[in-house]
Design an enzyme around this catalytic site. Structure first.
Site, short mmCIF file in Angstrom:
data_model
loop_
_atom_site.label_atom_id
_atom_site.label_comp_id
_atom_site.label_asym_id
_atom_site.label_seq_id
_atom_site.Cartn_x
_atom_site.Cartn_y
_atom_site.Cartn_z
N HIS A 156 0.82 -1.22 0.00
CA HIS A 156 0.00 0.00 0.00
C HIS A 156 0.85 1.26 0.00
O HIS A 156 0.36 2.34 -0.33
CB HIS A 156 -0.95 0.00 1.21
CG HIS A 156 -2.01 -1.06 1.10
ND1 HIS A 156 -3.30 -0.79 0.74
CD2 HIS A 156 -1.95 -2.40 1.28
CE1 HIS A 156 -4.00 -1.90 0.70
NE2 HIS A 156 -3.20 -2.91 1.03
N ASP A 364 3.24 9.61 -0.87
CA ASP A 364 2.10 8.79 -0.44
C ASP A 364 1.90 7.69 -1.46
O ASP A 364 1.99 7.95 -2.67
CB ASP A 364 0.84 9.67 -0.37
CG ASP A 364 -0.08 9.26 0.77
OD1 ASP A 364 -0.12 8.06 1.06
OD2 ASP A 364 -0.71 10.14 1.35
O1 F6P Z 1 -1.55 3.34 4.95
C1 F6P Z 1 -1.10 2.23 5.62
C2 F6P Z 1 -1.85 1.94 6.91
O2 F6P Z 1 -1.29 0.77 7.46
C3 F6P Z 1 -3.37 1.80 6.73
O3 F6P Z 1 -3.75 0.56 6.34
C4 F6P Z 1 -3.89 2.16 8.09
O4 F6P Z 1 -5.22 2.58 8.06
C5 F6P Z 1 -2.95 3.26 8.49
O5 F6P Z 1 -1.73 3.01 7.82
C6 F6P Z 1 -2.72 3.37 9.99
O6 F6P Z 1 -2.08 2.23 10.40
P1 F6P Z 1 -1.84 1.71 11.85
O7 F6P Z 1 -2.66 2.55 12.79
O8 F6P Z 1 -2.29 0.30 11.83
O9 F6P Z 1 -0.37 1.83 12.09
#
Ligand code: F6P
Length: 459
Positions: A156, A364
């Site tokens: 991602h 990003d």
């Molecule tokens: O963008 C990557 C991501 O892992 C998302 O999937 C998630 O919503 C966000 O970052 C926050 O991630 P976390 O709170 O699990 O570290």
């Protein structure tokens, strides 16, 4: 019938009051449609977590199997190697990278624990789809334990350029581990190209064609799958939100001023300090705009145990105070900065009310907020998107005003241009952006990845 098994670091186990984040929102419809198993961390910490079996729960046709982390794993695997080393590395922010060997060791052992706990839950007919940078070694670990089912992996985040990757401790091993999957998906063509270059140069993979690599006798497909939103649903949510009390109150409080709006997690990759500086530059360079605009930035607190996030918060608190103190007037506060998250529907309404969506990450993977801003607009009177050219979404939203997120003058000029833009140009730019997202959905994104995974492994 094939069963879909999603593996991600954090699993949004259905709980009252839980607001799903980025990855969860994108995968929700796919799992609702196909059913299956979602495996990962439940978000909790417990000293005995390493000895407890996965907790299983079922909701709406989806089985959730989750494990906890011990406090040491949370510190070393999650806060440490995942979010203090890999996250800034993937986003090419070397100044934020912090690396400790013991954190890498914990990262590997948590991946092993994911593997051990997942193995007994797998069935012969499963298709396994692993997500994101927390789980780079998992495909290889599963293969080492004899798993022969199709494995896909989607990143991602961006995939960094070769020089940056050289700062990854043990980067070659991560590449070789990833190459044990059948299909590797990336957000943009640049990320895919960076991976192919690194895999051939560092891991010794052989390029068969544009989308196929050969590694240790195993064919691996590589593809670009930009993550999408559900534009029609989001547009309807935004339109409906205009009737909410929250929206009426915000509109009333603006007293006719133009609204500049941003919404992010409070994360060093989001460029928030530069964004505020760009806004402050607008107020200095174009003083006629003073009192005419209000900038509302929501920056929901995130990963609060990571030192670079704590440092960002401290910097921003200072900067917000300075900006409002220096530029504000007795009856005008130029910046409203909120660190509490708001419900998605309210945010959709804020976007529709806004004259400008101001979204300027330093880098990003995609940035779904940019797509959501476009979807939220009133087509008759749309706002203008000022977007970082370093967000993956910029590759699709070329008709937005694209900016360099480090160039404060450039951002100020773009804000001014957006404020002065004619209705005809706003409509034209919005239409071009809308056309590039309107025919996609999050579900379509997931299905196209799974379709290629199927074709790759059935061939
Ligand atoms: O963008 C990557 C991501 O892992 C998302 O999937 C998630 O919503 C966000 O970052 C926050 O991630 P976390 O709170 O699990 O570290």
């Amino acid at each position: 019938m094939k069963r879909l098994v999603i593996v991600s670091n954090r699993v949004p186990v259905p709980r009252e009051g839980l607001r799903p984040g980025g990855l969860a929102v994108v995968l929700k419809d796919l799992l609702a449609r196909k059913g299956g198993l979602w495996f990962g961390w439940n978000g909790a910490c417990h000293p005995d977590a390493a000895h407890l079996p996965p907790e299983i729960q079922k909701a709406e046709g989806v089985e959730y199997a989750t494990i906890g982390l011990t406090p040491a794993e949370y510190r070393n695997y999650y806060t440490g190697f995942s979010n203090s080393t890999l996250w800034p590395l993937m986003h090419s922010l070397p100044e934020c990278i912090h690396f400790e060997r013991r954190e890498l060791a914990s990262y590997r052992s948590v991946n092993e624990r994911f593997c051990e706990n997942l193995l007994p839950l797998l069935r012969a007919e499963d298709v396994i789809w692993i997500h994101d940078y927390h789980l780079l070694p998992l495909a290889a670990l599963l293969r080492r334990h004899g798993v022969r089912q199709p494995i896909g992996f989607f990143l991602h985040t961006p995939f960094p350029a070769p020089d940056m990757l050289a700062t990854a401790p043990d980067g070659g091993t991560f590449l070789r581990d990833l190459l044990k999957a059948d299909l590797l998906g990336f957000q943009t063509a640049d990320d895919t190209a960076n991976f192919i270059f690194a895999a051939s140069r560092t891991a010794g993979a052989v390029t068969v064609d544009d989308t196929t690599l050969l590694f240790e006798g195993h064919k691996v497909r590589v593809g670009t799958f930009p993550v999408e939103i559900d534009p029609q649903t989001f547009a309807a949510t935004a339109a409906a939100a205009m009737e909410h009390e929250d929206l009426r109150r915000l509109a009333g409080s603006l007293a006719g001023r133009r609204l500049v709006f941003g919404v992010d997690r409070m994360d060093p990759t989001k460029g928030l300090d530069h964004r505020l500086a760009g806004y402050e530059r607008l107020l200095h360079t174009y003083p006629a705009r003073q009192r005419q605009v209000t900038f509302l930035q929501i920056a929901a607190e995130s990963r609060t145990d990571v030192p670079s996030y704590q440092a960002l918060r401290n910097r921003l608190e200072h900067q917000i105070g300075q900006l409002n103190a220096h530029c504000g007037q007795a009856d005008w506060t130029p910046l409203r900065f909120l660190t509490r998250g708001s419900p998605r529907s309210t945010v959709a309404g804020y976007m529709r009310l806004a004259d400008i969506g101001y979204i300027t990450p330093l880098r990003d993977g995609m940035n779904l907020v940019a797509k959501e801003f476009i979807a939220a607009q009133d087509p008759e009177n749309p706002g203008v998107l000022v977007l970082s050219r370093l967000a993956g979404a910029a590759k699709q939203l070329e008709a937005a005003l694209l900016v360099n997120p480090l160039d404060h003058d450039g951002m100020a000029d773009a804000l001014e241009r957006a404020l002065a833009m004619s209705l005809a140009e706003r409509r034209e730019r919005w239409q071009a952006c809308w056309d590039s997202i309107a025919s996609h959905t999050a579900l379509g994104w997931g299905l196209s990845f799974l379709d290629l995974l199927h074709k790759t492994t059935e061939a």
